[in-house]
Design an enzyme around this catalytic site. Structure first.
Site, mmCIF file in Angstrom:
data_model
loop_
_atom_site.group_PDB
_atom_site.id
_atom_site.type_symbol
_atom_site.label_atom_id
_atom_site.label_comp_id
_atom_site.label_asym_id
_atom_site.label_seq_id
_atom_site.Cartn_x
_atom_site.Cartn_y
_atom_site.Cartn_z
ATOM 1 N N ARG A 329 -0.315 4.955 3.115
ATOM 2 C CA ARG A 329 0.093 5.854 1.919
ATOM 3 C C ARG A 329 1.129 6.569 2.080
ATOM 4 N NH1 ARG A 329 -3.024 8.740 -0.752
ATOM 5 N NH2 ARG A 329 -2.467 7.965 -2.811
ATOM 6 N N TYR A 333 3.755 5.313 -0.656
ATOM 7 C CA TYR A 333 3.628 5.871 -1.912
ATOM 8 C C TYR A 333 4.349 7.617 -1.713
ATOM 9 C CZ TYR A 333 0.178 2.609 -3.504
ATOM 10 O OH TYR A 333 -0.401 1.479 -3.801
ATOM 11 N N CYS A 360 6.360 2.631 15.851
ATOM 12 C CA CYS A 360 7.616 2.415 16.166
ATOM 13 C C CYS A 360 8.590 2.413 14.932
ATOM 14 C CB CYS A 360 8.280 1.244 17.041
ATOM 15 S SG CYS A 360 9.801 1.181 17.727
ATOM 16 N N GLU A 361 8.538 3.372 14.192
ATOM 17 C CA GLU A 361 8.999 3.825 12.881
ATOM 18 C C GLU A 361 9.233 5.245 12.580
ATOM 19 O OE1 GLU A 361 10.020 1.389 10.495
ATOM 20 O OE2 GLU A 361 9.312 -0.408 11.484
#
Length: 434
Positions: A329, A333, A360-361
């Site tokens: 979320r 969002y 990995c972000e």
């Protein structure tokens, strides 16, 4: 961090349901979804008690997309609520849990033929039809099965609720339902009413999620009642049931200001009673479909801190052993949460941190800029109000296992969902040989 239900702090440690975060981590590992069963049941009782009428039948329908597993379905059944499902998988889960099919409401804007067949064969109580093509497909299937089916038509009342763009469901270009402002919708209602296999009972609508304005729901009700009055007067078709959906806003952070559900539900029921009586409507039943507002504040997620890092730019990170795989979320969002170092709950906040997951972000951030006591490796971090949509929307991105889920009450914990293992990640893989 706001404490809900049975959550409390004792000897510097967070407890839920009389069970310490430390003992839960030791027994079940982390990340761990924790559900306060007493809080969940009390919230259900509050909805049931306040959504009552002397003139009309009332029905609280749990929107299972918020959180569904076999044990949740059992609690909903024992509480006497109905159940909303939106897919074959949710329907399958409900049936496997022994949930009474006659109390199931089947939603969806693109129900597959196999899902409709499953619903018919299982004797699902109500199907909410979304569009003309679905009505045709359902009628043809029922003819083959030599069965009739109780249905509601999902309509779009055009209420622009103030919420996130992705969770508005009632704008005039929404993918859900048919518009009450389209004259063809009257013809669709007449088509259902005249179909020998479809039992037209009424209308369904839903204006969005995480809505904090009571007026949005009252306007929804007024608009729908006016439309029902038109149908009954112009078409001589009785509308016996009105399903107003859900979307009641809940607390995540101090910026959220939920209204009192108990007081609002009484106000909503009286408004509908008065309008129906004063306008001679044939309305017999009103439904609501809370999901998030029933389960969200009963849930929390427990993590283990793997390390703390200070960047050259001066940002302090806390790394936890979960992330966007168990809570998408914040990335999806821009949702915000409150959290606490569960084993340092009474210590003075001193450092500003960003809570980062292990995916990995760069966007795998659970909470930004939270002031906490100084954190260290193997401390426990707990995020509150994660009961709704976190487990439902969890994934195996980066081939990370999904967490376990426990229900806690009266000093005891019960495992409802086991933790995935690496072997589960390749269970459906097929080795192709040349």
């Amino acid at each position: 961090m706001k404490l809900f239900g049975t959550m409390k702090i004792s000897d510097n440690m967070v407890e839920v349901g009389g069970v310490s975060a430390q003992s839960l981590a030791e027994e079940y590992g982390t990340p761990l979804y924790i559900i306060d069963e007493e809080q969940f049941k009390n919230t259900i009782a509050d909805f049931k008690y306040n959504f009552l009428s002397n003139q009309l039948k009332t029905n609280v329908i749990y929107a299972s997309k918020a959180l569904l597993n076999l044990y949740v379905a059992k609690i909903i059944d024992e509480s006497g609520l109905s159940l909303d499902v939106v897919s074959g998988g949710e329907l399958y889960t409900a049936l496997k849990a022994g949930f009474p099919a006659e109390r199931i409401f089947f939603h969806g804007n693109n129900k597959l033929v196999k899902e409709l067949q499953m619903a018919i064969e299982s004797n699902v109580g109500t199907i909410i039809v979304d569009n003309e093509l679905e009505i045709e497909i359902l009628s043809d299937l029922l003819k083959d099965y030599k069965k009739s089916q109780r249905v509601l038509l999902r309509v779009n009342p055009g209420i622009d609720a103030h919420t996130h763009e992705y969770i508005k469901t009632s704008k005039n270009d929404s993918k859900f339902g048919v518009s009450i402002f389209d004259e063809d919708t009257i013809e669709i209602i007449r088509r259902i009413h005249d179909d020998e296999y479809l039992g037209f009972k009424g209308l369904h609508c839903h204006i969005g999620s995480q809505i904090f304005q009571e007026d949005s729901f009252l306007k929804e009700s007024e608009t729908m009642l006016e439309y029902i009055s038109r149908i009954e007067k112009e078409e001589n078709i009785h509308v016996e049931e009105l399903n107003l959906g859900g979307g009641f806003g809940v607390y995540y952070t101090e910026e959220d200001k939920p209204f009192s559900i108990s007081e609002f539900l009484k106000k909503l029921v009286k408004f509908i009673e008065d309008y129906s009586k004063n306008n001679g409507l044939h309305l017999k039943q009103i439904d609501i479909e809370p999901g998030r507002s029933l389960i969200n504040n009963s849930g929390s997620t427990l993590y283990t801190i793997g390390g703390v890092k200070r960047t050259f730019g001066g940002k302090n990170y806390i790394f936890v052993d979960g992330g966007m795989t168990d809570n998408i979320r914040p990335a999806l969002y821009q949702a915000e949460y409150e959290g606490i170092i569960a084993n340092k709950a009474e210590e003075k906040p001193a450092v500003k941190y960003t809570i980062a997951g292990k995916c990995c972000e760069s966007g795998d951030l659970l909470i930004k800029d939270i002031i906490l006591p100084e954190a260290g490796r193997n401390d426990l971090f707990l995020i509150n109000s994660t009961g709704a949509y976190n487990y439902s929307m969890s994934s195996n991105y980066n081939r990370i296992e999904k967490p376990a889920m426990v229900f806690v009450m009266n000093g005891k914990s019960k495992l409802a969902v086991r933790r995935e293992e690496y072997k589960d990640l390749i269970a459906n893989d097929i080795v192709i040989s040349d």
